[in-house]
Motif scaffolding. Structure first.
Motif, PDB file in Angstrom:
ATOM      1  N   ASN A 149       1.161  -1.154   0.266  1.00 51.69           N
ATOM      2  CA  ASN A 149       0.139  -0.081  -0.337  1.00 51.69           C
ATOM      3  C   ASN A 149       1.008   1.299  -0.059  1.00 51.69           C
ATOM      4  O   ASN A 149       0.453   2.245  -0.612  1.00 51.69           O
ATOM      5  CB  ASN A 149      -0.659  -0.163   1.246  1.00 51.69           C
ATOM      6  N   ALA A 150       1.942   1.170   0.497  1.00 57.98           N
ATOM      7  CA  ALA A 150       2.968   2.502   0.763  1.00 57.98           C
ATOM      8  C   ALA A 150       3.632   2.393  -0.699  1.00 57.98           C
ATOM      9  O   ALA A 150       3.398   3.554  -1.056  1.00 57.98           O
ATOM     10  CB  ALA A 150       4.043   2.315   1.945  1.00 57.98           C
ATOM     11  N   LEU A 151       3.976   1.687  -1.108  1.00 56.93           N
ATOM     12  CA  LEU A 151       4.367   1.917  -2.541  1.00 56.93           C
ATOM     13  C   LEU A 151       3.631   2.359  -3.116  1.00 56.93           C
ATOM     14  O   LEU A 151       3.298   3.083  -4.242  1.00 56.93           O
ATOM     15  CB  LEU A 151       5.308   0.550  -2.852  1.00 56.93           C
ATOM     16  N   ILE A 152       2.571   1.373  -3.552  1.00 58.10           N
ATOM     17  CA  ILE A 152       1.227   2.532  -4.400  1.00 58.10           C
ATOM     18  C   ILE A 152       1.354   3.638  -4.359  1.00 58.10           C
ATOM     19  O   ILE A 152       0.945   4.504  -4.629  1.00 58.10           O
ATOM     20  CB  ILE A 152       0.224   1.233  -4.366  1.00 58.10           C
TER      21      ILE A 152
ATOM     22  N   ILE B 235       1.417   6.386  -6.682  1.00 53.45           N
ATOM     23  CA  ILE B 235       0.857   7.770  -7.371  1.00 53.45           C
ATOM     24  C   ILE B 235       1.239   9.088  -7.123  1.00 53.45           C
ATOM     25  O   ILE B 235       0.422   9.776  -7.957  1.00 53.45           O
ATOM     26  CB  ILE B 235      -0.806   6.955  -6.387  1.00 53.45           C
ATOM     27  N   ALA B 236       1.736   9.318  -5.937  1.00 56.57           N
ATOM     28  CA  ALA B 236       1.949  10.567  -5.731  1.00 56.57           C
ATOM     29  C   ALA B 236       2.886  11.056  -6.857  1.00 56.57           C
ATOM     30  O   ALA B 236       2.951  11.876  -6.930  1.00 56.57           O
ATOM     31  CB  ALA B 236       2.688  10.594  -4.433  1.00 56.57           C
ATOM     32  N   PHE B 237       4.136   9.775  -6.528  1.00 55.89           N
ATOM     33  CA  PHE B 237       4.935   9.974  -7.286  1.00 55.89           C
ATOM     34  C   PHE B 237       4.625  10.807  -9.782  1.00 55.89           C
ATOM     35  O   PHE B 237       5.181  11.878  -9.808  1.00 55.89           O
ATOM     36  CB  PHE B 237       5.918   9.042  -8.084  1.00 55.89           C
ATOM     37  N   TYR B 238       3.507  10.586 -10.016  1.00 53.70           N
ATOM     38  CA  TYR B 238       2.492  10.111 -10.824  1.00 53.70           C
ATOM     39  C   TYR B 238       2.190  12.081 -10.276  1.00 53.70           C
ATOM     40  O   TYR B 238       2.199  12.744 -11.351  1.00 53.70           O
ATOM     41  CB  TYR B 238       0.990   9.550 -11.161  1.00 53.70           C
ATOM     42  N   TRP B 239       1.402  11.834 -10.247  1.00 57.13           N
ATOM     43  CA  TRP B 239       0.791  13.508  -9.685  1.00 57.13           C
ATOM     44  C   TRP B 239       1.680  14.817  -9.736  1.00 57.13           C
ATOM     45  O   TRP B 239       1.697  16.077 -10.312  1.00 57.13           O
ATOM     46  CB  TRP B 239      -0.539  13.794  -8.194  1.00 57.13           C
ATOM     47  N   GLN B 240       2.843  14.186  -8.613  1.00 60.97           N
ATOM     48  CA  GLN B 240       3.557  15.573  -8.958  1.00 60.97           C
ATOM     49  C   GLN B 240       4.632  15.926 -10.333  1.00 60.97           C
ATOM     50  O   GLN B 240       4.614  16.805 -10.832  1.00 60.97           O
ATOM     51  CB  GLN B 240       4.996  14.891  -7.584  1.00 60.97           C
TER      52      GLN B 240
ATOM     53  N   TRP C 194      -3.653  16.411  -6.079  1.00 58.30           N
ATOM     54  CA  TRP C 194      -2.600  16.494  -5.729  1.00 58.30           C
ATOM     55  C   TRP C 194      -2.119  16.399  -4.380  1.00 58.30           C
ATOM     56  O   TRP C 194      -1.628  15.882  -3.670  1.00 58.30           O
ATOM     57  CB  TRP C 194      -1.152  17.408  -6.175  1.00 58.30           C
ATOM     58  N   SER C 195      -3.040  17.483  -3.644  1.00 61.97           N
ATOM     59  CA  SER C 195      -3.098  17.287  -2.433  1.00 61.97           C
ATOM     60  C   SER C 195      -3.294  16.110  -1.539  1.00 61.97           C
ATOM     61  O   SER C 195      -3.062  15.279  -0.799  1.00 61.97           O
ATOM     62  CB  SER C 195      -3.865  18.149  -1.420  1.00 61.97           C
ATOM     63  N   LYS C 196      -3.871  15.205  -2.244  1.00 62.87           N
ATOM     64  CA  LYS C 196      -4.290  14.137  -2.158  1.00 62.87           C
ATOM     65  C   LYS C 196      -3.772  12.646  -1.957  1.00 62.87           C
ATOM     66  O   LYS C 196      -3.168  11.992  -0.741  1.00 62.87           O
ATOM     67  CB  LYS C 196      -6.103  13.282  -2.568  1.00 62.87           C
ATOM     68  N   ALA C 197      -2.838  12.874  -2.718  1.00 62.43           N
ATOM     69  CA  ALA C 197      -2.337  12.065  -3.583  1.00 62.43           C
ATOM     70  C   ALA C 197      -1.514  11.921  -2.151  1.00 62.43           C
ATOM     71  O   ALA C 197      -0.659  11.142  -1.361  1.00 62.43           O
ATOM     72  CB  ALA C 197      -1.445  11.688  -4.589  1.00 62.43           C
ATOM     73  N   ILE C 198      -0.331  13.387  -1.448  1.00 62.79           N
ATOM     74  CA  ILE C 198      -0.152  13.080  -0.700  1.00 62.79           C
ATOM     75  C   ILE C 198      -0.450  13.189   0.388  1.00 62.79           C
ATOM     76  O   ILE C 198       0.075  12.412   1.319  1.00 62.79           O
ATOM     77  CB  ILE C 198       0.945  15.019  -0.321  1.00 62.79           C
ATOM     78  N   GLY C 199      -1.081  13.792   0.593  1.00 64.23           N
ATOM     79  CA  GLY C 199      -2.406  13.138   2.201  1.00 64.23           C
ATOM     80  C   GLY C 199      -1.602  11.193   2.304  1.00 64.23           C
ATOM     81  O   GLY C 199      -2.007  10.726   2.728  1.00 64.23           O
ATOM     82  N   TYR C 200      -2.195  10.263   0.985  1.00 65.74           N
ATOM     83  CA  TYR C 200      -2.727   9.596   0.746  1.00 65.74           C
ATOM     84  C   TYR C 200      -1.024   8.563   1.326  1.00 65.74           C
ATOM     85  O   TYR C 200      -0.734   7.558   1.793  1.00 65.74           O
ATOM     86  CB  TYR C 200      -2.686   9.276   0.058  1.00 65.74           C
ATOM     87  N   VAL C 201      -0.376   8.926   0.557  1.00 70.18           N
ATOM     88  CA  VAL C 201       1.397   8.684   0.796  1.00 70.18           C
ATOM     89  C   VAL C 201       1.754   9.005   2.190  1.00 70.18           C
ATOM     90  O   VAL C 201       2.520   8.769   3.086  1.00 70.18           O
ATOM     91  CB  VAL C 201       2.232  10.020  -0.069  1.00 70.18           C
TER      92      VAL C 201
END
Length: 106
Positions: free
Chosen positions: A15-18, A22-27, A76-83
């Motif tokens: 889950n952490a790697l996924i 996702i955050a890398f993609y949005w960044q 982008w904020s949601k992806a960073i929060g997910y990480v």
């Protein structure tokens, strides 16, 4: 019990790697969008770049403030929060298991 703990740790690590992917993609989407929308005239001279509201430096500040690309900022904020939540959960669970039941960890 050790299989359950190993599966839990593996699931949380996946889950952490996924989340990181996702955050890398949005960044990357944020970087390429801001670079494309920025005015590069004098962007490499700090005193000129900060005076230009469309420079890459100021575009990123306006993006963070939500002035430009609000939908992209939200995703982008949601992806960073997910990480952040994923890695926090992983480290808390594994840390707790190291304290309580270290013999069950792989």
């Amino acid at each position: 019990m050790s299989y359950v703990v190993a599966a839990l740790v593996l699931l949380l690590a996946a889950n952490a790697l996924i989340a990181f992917g996702i955050a890398f993609y949005w960044q990357a989407r944020v970087i390429f969008t801001l670079f494309g929308a920025s005015n590069w005239d004098g962007a490499y001279v700090p005193w000129k770049a900060l005076g230009n509201p469309d420079s890459p430096q100021n575009s990123f500040g306006r993006f963070i403030a939500g002035e430009i690309f609000p939908e992209l900022r939200r995703k982008w904020s949601k992806a960073i929060g997910y990480v952040a939540v994923s890695f926090l959960t992983l480290f808390l669970v594994v840390g707790f298991l190291q304290i309580v039941a270290p013999e069950y960890l792989p």
